[in-house]
Design a protein around this motif. Structure first.
Motif, PDB file in Angstrom:
ATOM      1  N   PRO A  35       0.827  -1.216   0.000  1.00 57.98           N
ATOM      2  CA  PRO A  35       0.000   0.000   0.000  1.00 57.98           C
ATOM      3  C   PRO A  35       0.858   1.262   0.000  1.00 57.98           C
ATOM      4  O   PRO A  35       2.026   1.239   0.417  1.00 57.98           O
ATOM      5  CB  PRO A  35      -0.793  -0.113   1.310  1.00 57.98           C
ATOM      6  N   LYS A  36       0.260   2.346  -0.453  1.00 54.12           N
ATOM      7  CA  LYS A  36       0.941   3.642  -0.418  1.00 54.12           C
ATOM      8  C   LYS A  36       1.473   3.890   0.991  1.00 54.12           C
ATOM      9  O   LYS A  36       0.754   3.688   1.977  1.00 54.12           O
ATOM     10  CB  LYS A  36      -0.037   4.747  -0.817  1.00 54.12           C
ATOM     11  N   GLY A  37       2.737   4.277   1.077  1.00 55.21           N
ATOM     12  CA  GLY A  37       3.371   4.515   2.372  1.00 55.21           C
ATOM     13  C   GLY A  37       4.013   3.279   2.967  1.00 55.21           C
ATOM     14  O   GLY A  37       4.823   3.381   3.894  1.00 55.21           O
ATOM     15  N   GLY A  38       3.660   2.092   2.447  1.00 52.97           N
ATOM     16  CA  GLY A  38       4.258   0.857   2.944  1.00 52.97           C
ATOM     17  C   GLY A  38       5.676   0.675   2.410  1.00 52.97           C
ATOM     18  O   GLY A  38       6.113   1.381   1.497  1.00 52.97           O
ATOM     19  N   PHE A  39       6.377  -0.297   2.959  1.00 56.22           N
ATOM     20  CA  PHE A  39       7.764  -0.511   2.584  1.00 56.22           C
ATOM     21  C   PHE A  39       7.944  -1.814   1.805  1.00 56.22           C
ATOM     22  O   PHE A  39       7.467  -2.861   2.220  1.00 56.22           O
ATOM     23  CB  PHE A  39       8.669  -0.524   3.817  1.00 56.22           C
ATOM     24  N   VAL A  40       8.641  -1.703   0.694  1.00 59.15           N
ATOM     25  CA  VAL A  40       9.073  -2.865  -0.071  1.00 59.15           C
ATOM     26  C   VAL A  40      10.287  -3.461   0.643  1.00 59.15           C
ATOM     27  O   VAL A  40      10.425  -4.669   0.767  1.00 59.15           O
ATOM     28  CB  VAL A  40       9.439  -2.457  -1.522  1.00 59.15           C
ATOM     29  N   SER A  41      11.170  -2.577   1.116  1.00 61.19           N
ATOM     30  CA  SER A  41      12.391  -2.947   1.837  1.00 61.19           C
ATOM     31  C   SER A  41      12.611  -1.936   2.954  1.00 61.19           C
ATOM     32  O   SER A  41      12.279  -0.767   2.796  1.00 61.19           O
ATOM     33  CB  SER A  41      13.613  -2.897   0.913  1.00 61.19           C
ATOM     34  N   GLU A  42      13.180  -2.415   4.059  1.00 67.33           N
ATOM     35  CA  GLU A  42      13.460  -1.518   5.175  1.00 67.33           C
ATOM     36  C   GLU A  42      14.900  -1.675   5.618  1.00 67.33           C
ATOM     37  O   GLU A  42      15.403  -2.793   5.746  1.00 67.33           O
ATOM     38  CB  GLU A  42      12.538  -1.822   6.360  1.00 67.33           C
ATOM     39  N   GLY A  43      15.556  -0.536   5.835  1.00 62.73           N
ATOM     40  CA  GLY A  43      16.917  -0.557   6.347  1.00 62.73           C
ATOM     41  C   GLY A  43      16.998  -1.391   7.613  1.00 62.73           C
ATOM     42  O   GLY A  43      16.082  -1.375   8.430  1.00 62.73           O
ATOM     43  N   GLY A  44      18.076  -2.151   7.748  1.00 63.86           N
ATOM     44  CA  GLY A  44      18.262  -3.000   8.917  1.00 63.86           C
ATOM     45  C   GLY A  44      17.726  -4.409   8.755  1.00 63.86           C
ATOM     46  O   GLY A  44      18.050  -5.296   9.538  1.00 63.86           O
ATOM     47  N   ARG A  45      16.924  -4.635   7.719  1.00 61.88           N
ATOM     48  CA  ARG A  45      16.379  -5.973   7.461  1.00 61.88           C
ATOM     49  C   ARG A  45      17.044  -6.575   6.236  1.00 61.88           C
ATOM     50  O   ARG A  45      17.420  -5.869   5.311  1.00 61.88           O
ATOM     51  CB  ARG A  45      14.879  -5.918   7.232  1.00 61.88           C
ATOM     52  N   VAL A  46      17.142  -7.885   6.210  1.00 58.35           N
ATOM     53  CA  VAL A  46      17.726  -8.586   5.066  1.00 58.35           C
ATOM     54  C   VAL A  46      16.660  -8.715   3.976  1.00 58.35           C
ATOM     55  O   VAL A  46      15.561  -9.212   4.233  1.00 58.35           O
ATOM     56  CB  VAL A  46      18.264  -9.970   5.472  1.00 58.35           C
ATOM     57  N   GLU A  47      16.998  -8.250   2.785  1.00 59.38           N
ATOM     58  CA  GLU A  47      16.077  -8.309   1.640  1.00 59.38           C
ATOM     59  C   GLU A  47      15.952  -9.750   1.155  1.00 59.38           C
ATOM     60  O   GLU A  47      16.956 -10.387   0.822  1.00 59.38           O
ATOM     61  CB  GLU A  47      16.586  -7.422   0.505  1.00 59.38           C
ATOM     62  N   GLN A  48      14.730 -10.264   1.126  1.00 57.30           N
ATOM     63  CA  GLN A  48      14.488 -11.631   0.668  1.00 57.30           C
ATOM     64  C   GLN A  48      13.891 -11.695  -0.729  1.00 57.30           C
ATOM     65  O   GLN A  48      13.798 -12.775  -1.309  1.00 57.30           O
ATOM     66  CB  GLN A  48      13.555 -12.351   1.647  1.00 57.30           C
ATOM     67  N   TRP A  49      13.482 -10.551  -1.292  1.00 60.54           N
ATOM     68  CA  TRP A  49      12.772 -10.531  -2.562  1.00 60.54           C
ATOM     69  C   TRP A  49      13.496  -9.684  -3.606  1.00 60.54           C
ATOM     70  O   TRP A  49      14.008  -8.620  -3.302  1.00 60.54           O
ATOM     71  CB  TRP A  49      11.380  -9.938  -2.393  1.00 60.54           C
ATOM     72  N   PHE A  50      13.467 -10.146  -4.825  1.00 56.19           N
ATOM     73  CA  PHE A  50      13.886  -9.368  -5.995  1.00 56.19           C
ATOM     74  C   PHE A  50      12.606  -9.185  -6.795  1.00 56.19           C
ATOM     75  O   PHE A  50      11.924 -10.158  -7.101  1.00 56.19           O
ATOM     76  CB  PHE A  50      14.940 -10.146  -6.782  1.00 56.19           C
ATOM     77  N   SER A  51      12.252  -7.942  -7.135  1.00 54.94           N
ATOM     78  CA  SER A  51      10.903  -7.677  -7.635  1.00 54.94           C
ATOM     79  C   SER A  51      10.879  -6.847  -8.904  1.00 54.94           C
ATOM     80  O   SER A  51      11.742  -6.000  -9.131  1.00 54.94           O
ATOM     81  CB  SER A  51      10.099  -6.932  -6.565  1.00 54.94           C
ATOM     82  N   ILE A  52       9.843  -7.074  -9.684  1.00 52.13           N
ATOM     83  CA  ILE A  52       9.491  -6.272 -10.850  1.00 52.13           C
ATOM     84  C   ILE A  52       8.251  -5.471 -10.455  1.00 52.13           C
ATOM     85  O   ILE A  52       7.311  -6.016  -9.860  1.00 52.13           O
ATOM     86  CB  ILE A  52       9.126  -7.168 -12.055  1.00 52.13           C
ATOM     87  N   VAL A  53       8.223  -4.195 -10.801  1.00 51.40           N
ATOM     88  CA  VAL A  53       7.049  -3.373 -10.523  1.00 51.40           C
ATOM     89  C   VAL A  53       6.001  -3.650 -11.597  1.00 51.40           C
ATOM     90  O   VAL A  53       6.235  -3.424 -12.783  1.00 51.40           O
ATOM     91  CB  VAL A  53       7.398  -1.876 -10.505  1.00 51.40           C
ATOM     92  N   VAL A  54       4.866  -4.168 -11.189  1.00 53.82           N
ATOM     93  CA  VAL A  54       3.723  -4.348 -12.089  1.00 53.82           C
ATOM     94  C   VAL A  54       3.001  -3.013 -12.224  1.00 53.82           C
ATOM     95  O   VAL A  54       2.679  -2.569 -13.322  1.00 53.82           O
ATOM     96  CB  VAL A  54       2.763  -5.440 -11.569  1.00 53.82           C
ATOM     97  N   SER A  55       2.772  -2.365 -11.090  1.00 56.52           N
ATOM     98  CA  SER A  55       2.154  -1.039 -11.095  1.00 56.52           C
ATOM     99  C   SER A  55       2.575  -0.308  -9.834  1.00 56.52           C
ATOM    100  O   SER A  55       2.896  -0.920  -8.822  1.00 56.52           O
ATOM    101  CB  SER A  55       0.630  -1.146 -11.174  1.00 56.52           C
ATOM    102  N   GLY A  56       2.568   1.019  -9.929  1.00 53.20           N
ATOM    103  CA  GLY A  56       2.919   1.837  -8.779  1.00 53.20           C
ATOM    104  C   GLY A  56       4.295   2.465  -8.917  1.00 53.20           C
ATOM    105  O   GLY A  56       5.021   2.220  -9.883  1.00 53.20           O
ATOM    106  N   VAL A  57       4.628   3.286  -7.928  1.00 48.83           N
ATOM    107  CA  VAL A  57       5.905   3.993  -7.889  1.00 48.83           C
ATOM    108  C   VAL A  57       6.487   3.852  -6.490  1.00 48.83           C
ATOM    109  O   VAL A  57       5.765   3.994  -5.495  1.00 48.83           O
ATOM    110  CB  VAL A  57       5.730   5.497  -8.220  1.00 48.83           C
ATOM    111  N   GLN A  58       7.772   3.595  -6.413  1.00 49.98           N
ATOM    112  CA  GLN A  58       8.469   3.526  -5.136  1.00 49.98           C
ATOM    113  C   GLN A  58       9.708   4.417  -5.200  1.00 49.98           C
ATOM    114  O   GLN A  58      10.230   4.680  -6.266  1.00 49.98           O
ATOM    115  CB  GLN A  58       8.935   2.097  -4.802  1.00 49.98           C
TER     116      GLN A  58
END
Length: 191
Positions: A35-58
């Motif tokens: 959702p808008k304002g949500g995080f795809v990735s957060e500093g301090g956490r290990v990234e588990q996903w590699f992603s393609i944007v279907v829709s939206g802006v980050q």
């Protein structure tokens, strides 16, 4: 086009997969909503996903001395996430925040690295993505150090004019390494 077809089309910008190879790759992709304002990735956490944007802006940013410094944006058809953390499997240094409701097509680290071992074209895909990211980063660093504020703004207009409609001005100003006031003056003067 289905989201799984988007994944194949995106991968095949780099490498071609046989139908048999694709049959192994396709089930590894998962649709995720942020959702808008949500995080795809957060500093301090290990990234588990590699992603393609279907829709939206980050936006990709890091925090320093209480300020947020924008490093880039992801939008339809581009990659998103903290690739640095994803590759190193170490706590991330970046935040990737959804500026709009977003839909991502993602693959887990373990699945992608298993595919690297099993399908030579997928390992080549990983290398080509890394090369693309390194070249883009070097180009951006040179532009930041050698171009004037107006030249950086004009490059953004030439490359990604749609961002001016999608991204808050303060984030674009941060990305271009200028104050919001300088950005506002440039935007009024340069069309």
């Amino acid at each position: 086009m289905s989201h799984v077809e988007l994944a194949r089309r995106t991968i095949e910008r780099y490498v071609k997969l046989t139908d048999r190879e694709w049959a192994e790759v396709a089930p590894c992709w998962t649709e995720r909503a942020v959702p808008k304002g949500g995080f795809v990735s957060e500093g301090g956490r290990v990234e588990q996903w590699f992603s393609i944007v279907v829709s939206g802006v980050q936006r990709l940013y890091f925090e320093h001395d209480g300020d947020e410094h924008c490093l880039g944006f992801a939008y339809d058809g581009s990659w998103t996430g903290d690739f640095d953390s994803f590759v190193r499997q170490a706590p991330g240094r970046f935040f990737v925040q959804a500026l709009t409701d977003s839909v991502l097509l993602s693959i887990r680290h373990a699945d992608l690295f298993r595919l690297y071992d099993r399908i030579p074209a997928m390992e080549r895909f990983g290398r080509l993505i890394l090369e693309e990211l390194v070249v883009a980063r070097a180009t951006r660093e040179i532009e930041q150090l050698s171009l004037s504020a107006e030249e950086r703004y004009r490059r953004l207009l030439a490359r990604s004019p749609h961002l001016l409609q999608l991204v808050p001005q303060k984030d674009i100003a941060s990305y271009l390494r200028m104050t919001p006031e300088t950005f506002s003056r440039l935007r009024a003067r340069v069309r």
